[in-house]
Motif scaffolding. Structure first.
Motif, PDB file in Angstrom:
ATOM      1  N   VAL A 104       0.849  -1.003  -0.124  1.00 58.53           N
ATOM      2  CA  VAL A 104      -0.121   0.223   0.103  1.00 58.53           C
ATOM      3  C   VAL A 104       0.855   0.909   0.106  1.00 58.53           C
ATOM      4  O   VAL A 104       1.818   1.008   0.681  1.00 58.53           O
ATOM      5  N   ILE A 105       1.078   2.289  -1.177  1.00 64.70           N
ATOM      6  CA  ILE A 105       1.362   2.970  -0.610  1.00 64.70           C
ATOM      7  C   ILE A 105       0.467   4.332  -1.145  1.00 64.70           C
ATOM      8  O   ILE A 105      -0.459   4.965  -1.102  1.00 64.70           O
ATOM      9  N   LEU A 106       0.477   5.145   0.357  1.00 58.83           N
ATOM     10  CA  LEU A 106      -0.289   6.548   0.830  1.00 58.83           C
ATOM     11  C   LEU A 106       0.441   7.615   0.196  1.00 58.83           C
ATOM     12  O   LEU A 106       1.661   8.020   1.315  1.00 58.83           O
ATOM     13  N   ILE A 107       0.152   8.283  -0.376  1.00 56.40           N
ATOM     14  CA  ILE A 107       0.608   9.490  -0.570  1.00 56.40           C
ATOM     15  C   ILE A 107       0.094  11.122  -0.361  1.00 56.40           C
ATOM     16  O   ILE A 107      -1.409  11.431  -0.805  1.00 56.40           O
ATOM     17  N   ALA A 108       0.492  11.774   1.017  1.00 53.98           N
ATOM     18  CA  ALA A 108      -0.167  12.720   1.030  1.00 53.98           C
ATOM     19  C   ALA A 108       0.165  14.221  -0.352  1.00 53.98           C
ATOM     20  O   ALA A 108       0.994  13.724  -0.080  1.00 53.98           O
ATOM     21  N   VAL A 109      -0.775  14.531  -0.693  1.00 52.75           N
ATOM     22  CA  VAL A 109      -0.680  15.761  -1.904  1.00 52.75           C
ATOM     23  C   VAL A 109      -0.570  16.843  -1.541  1.00 52.75           C
ATOM     24  O   VAL A 109      -1.819  17.174  -1.268  1.00 52.75           O
ATOM     25  N   ASP A 110      -0.371  17.614  -1.988  1.00 52.80           N
ATOM     26  CA  ASP A 110      -0.506  19.140  -1.539  1.00 52.80           C
ATOM     27  C   ASP A 110      -2.010  19.729  -1.869  1.00 52.80           C
ATOM     28  O   ASP A 110      -1.468  19.275  -3.507  1.00 52.80           O
ATOM     29  N   GLU A 111      -2.186  20.445  -1.238  1.00 54.13           N
ATOM     30  CA  GLU A 111      -3.520  21.432  -1.935  1.00 54.13           C
ATOM     31  C   GLU A 111      -4.474  20.081  -2.797  1.00 54.13           C
ATOM     32  O   GLU A 111      -5.015  19.965  -3.727  1.00 54.13           O
ATOM     33  N   ASN A 112      -4.383  19.100  -1.850  1.00 55.98           N
ATOM     34  CA  ASN A 112      -5.128  17.647  -2.966  1.00 55.98           C
ATOM     35  C   ASN A 112      -5.365  16.183  -1.992  1.00 55.98           C
ATOM     36  O   ASN A 112      -4.833  16.332  -1.151  1.00 55.98           O
ATOM     37  N   GLU A 113      -6.017  16.164  -2.658  1.00 57.99           N
ATOM     38  CA  GLU A 113      -6.791  14.941  -1.522  1.00 57.99           C
ATOM     39  C   GLU A 113      -5.840  13.740  -1.580  1.00 57.99           C
ATOM     40  O   GLU A 113      -5.160  13.668  -2.366  1.00 57.99           O
ATOM     41  N   PRO A 114      -5.872  12.376  -0.569  1.00 55.24           N
ATOM     42  CA  PRO A 114      -4.748  11.776  -0.729  1.00 55.24           C
ATOM     43  C   PRO A 114      -4.510  10.370  -1.360  1.00 55.24           C
ATOM     44  O   PRO A 114      -5.950  10.741  -1.575  1.00 55.24           O
ATOM     45  N   GLN A 115      -3.721  10.230  -2.462  1.00 53.23           N
ATOM     46  CA  GLN A 115      -3.880   9.287  -3.242  1.00 53.23           C
ATOM     47  C   GLN A 115      -3.536   7.520  -2.464  1.00 53.23           C
ATOM     48  O   GLN A 115      -2.492   7.973  -1.342  1.00 53.23           O
ATOM     49  N   VAL A 116      -3.912   6.708  -2.886  1.00 56.49           N
ATOM     50  CA  VAL A 116      -3.914   5.439  -1.804  1.00 56.49           C
ATOM     51  C   VAL A 116      -3.865   4.223  -3.404  1.00 56.49           C
ATOM     52  O   VAL A 116      -4.416   4.635  -4.084  1.00 56.49           O
ATOM     53  N   PHE A 117      -2.105   4.010  -3.460  1.00 57.87           N
ATOM     54  CA  PHE A 117      -2.317   2.402  -4.255  1.00 57.87           C
ATOM     55  C   PHE A 117      -2.026   1.334  -3.665  1.00 57.87           C
ATOM     56  O   PHE A 117      -0.819   1.321  -2.861  1.00 57.87           O
ATOM     57  N   ILE A 118      -3.223   0.628  -4.176  1.00 59.85           N
ATOM     58  CA  ILE A 118      -3.260  -1.263  -3.130  1.00 59.85           C
ATOM     59  C   ILE A 118      -2.378  -1.738  -4.434  1.00 59.85           C
ATOM     60  O   ILE A 118      -3.166  -2.194  -5.547  1.00 59.85           O
ATOM     61  N   GLU A 119      -1.526  -3.307  -4.084  1.00 59.75           N
ATOM     62  CA  GLU A 119      -1.316  -3.875  -5.314  1.00 59.75           C
ATOM     63  C   GLU A 119      -0.535  -5.050  -4.498  1.00 59.75           C
ATOM     64  O   GLU A 119      -0.658  -4.723  -3.596  1.00 59.75           O
ATOM     65  N   LYS A 120      -0.485  -5.568  -5.848  1.00 59.35           N
ATOM     66  CA  LYS A 120       0.240  -6.990  -5.377  1.00 59.35           C
ATOM     67  C   LYS A 120       1.922  -7.504  -5.307  1.00 59.35           C
ATOM     68  O   LYS A 120       1.845  -6.635  -6.014  1.00 59.35           O
ATOM     69  N   ARG A 121       2.416  -7.948  -4.655  1.00 66.67           N
ATOM     70  CA  ARG A 121       3.906  -8.183  -4.405  1.00 66.67           C
ATOM     71  C   ARG A 121       4.705  -9.150  -5.735  1.00 66.67           C
ATOM     72  O   ARG A 121       5.331  -8.575  -6.063  1.00 66.67           O
ATOM     73  N   ASP A 122       3.544  -9.900  -5.623  1.00 69.90           N
ATOM     74  CA  ASP A 122       4.297 -10.254  -7.094  1.00 69.90           C
ATOM     75  C   ASP A 122       4.190 -10.178  -8.421  1.00 69.90           C
ATOM     76  O   ASP A 122       5.187 -10.345  -8.975  1.00 69.90           O
ATOM     77  N   ASN A 123       3.256  -9.279  -8.968  1.00 77.75           N
ATOM     78  CA  ASN A 123       3.468  -8.154  -9.360  1.00 77.75           C
ATOM     79  C   ASN A 123       4.670  -6.945  -9.657  1.00 77.75           C
ATOM     80  O   ASN A 123       4.977  -6.807 -10.746  1.00 77.75           O
ATOM     81  N   TYR A 124       5.639  -6.838  -8.810  1.00 77.77           N
ATOM     82  CA  TYR A 124       6.882  -6.151  -8.642  1.00 77.77           C
ATOM     83  C   TYR A 124       8.327  -6.402  -8.878  1.00 77.77           C
ATOM     84  O   TYR A 124       8.758  -6.265  -8.872  1.00 77.77           O
ATOM     85  N   ILE A 125       7.672  -7.740  -7.787  1.00 73.29           N
ATOM     86  CA  ILE A 125       9.390  -8.108  -7.085  1.00 73.29           C
ATOM     87  C   ILE A 125       9.728  -8.701  -7.653  1.00 73.29           C
ATOM     88  O   ILE A 125      11.480  -8.460  -8.704  1.00 73.29           O
ATOM     89  N   GLN A 126       9.779  -9.511  -9.695  1.00 75.04           N
ATOM     90  CA  GLN A 126      10.648  -9.846 -10.550  1.00 75.04           C
ATOM     91  C   GLN A 126      11.196  -8.460 -11.233  1.00 75.04           C
ATOM     92  O   GLN A 126      12.399  -8.226 -11.262  1.00 75.04           O
TER      93      GLN A 126
END
Length: 216
Positions: free
Chosen positions: A171-193
């Protein structure tokens, strides 16, 4: 884990005596070109100013997240812009994070040959996840933050290797200036390679640079 500087890069010393590069350092090769182009575009002085401010605020917001999840946050220690940015993600933290396993701990993987310090490992909506807190001046596009996903996937492997507890969600939780936060939820196996390939590229380049520096 203790850290040492090798060839200008941060390395972690494992109990077995290995010196593993920081996963953040390894993944920096993914953004090096874009950062250089940005610095050329805005000029060195402006780039240094923005980078310094962003690094300070990012560090402070990370600390606020850590203190808050430890139930020991004192907001009076922080500047108004830092409190505002943390405040933008606090409701998201409250709504989704529970049952914390670890915060700001150093991890390493003999399999990957890297180490690093993870922000948070906890349940996100009931599912054990590596959770990374980020700050940004502008909203991020998913295809521009592959290094975030690769970094978090590496922490999943490190944590499982050290504890035998599998973590399959990032889970990547991003606080953004003067915007709503962004949340990216992903699976480990899609990126480990991809992460493993990036680590390999970094180590090959570091080895070549080392041989160049020594004249071999």
């Amino acid at each position: 884990l203790k850290t040492v500087n090798k060839n200008g890069k941060r390395h972690y010393l494992t109990p077995e005596g290995n010196a593993y590069p920081s996963i953040t350092t390894c993944l920096s090769i993914l953004t090096k070109k874009a950062i250089m182009e940005w610095r050329q575009r805005v000029g060195a002085e402006t780039a240094n100013k923005i980078s310094t401010q962003a690094a300070r605020r990012g560090t402070k917001v990370h600390l606020m997240c850590e203190d808050y999840l430890n139930n020991e946050l004192d907001k009076d220690k922080f500047l108004p812009n830092e409190k505002e940015m943390f405040g933008s993600i606090q409701p998201t933290i409250d709504a989704h994070i529970n049952n914390i396993y670890a915060q700001e701990i150093a991890l390493y993987s003999d399999y990957l040959g890297v180490a690093g310090r993870v922000d948070c490992i906890a349940e996100w909506d009931g599912k054990l996840s590596v959770i990374d807190f980020k700050t940004s001046r502008r909203p991020k596009q998913k295809d521009k933050i592959q290094n975030y996903f690769q970094q978090a996937s590496a922490y999943c492997v490190m944590f499982e290797e050290r504890t035998k507890i599998p973590v399959n969600q990032i889970v990547i939780l991003i606080a953004v200036d003067e915007n709503e936060p962004q949340v990216f939820i992903e699976k480990r196996d899609n990126y480990i390679q991809d992460c493993m390939e990036t680590i390999s590229r970094y180590k090959e380049q570091a080895y070549a640079d080392s041989n160049t520096d020594t004249g071999t």
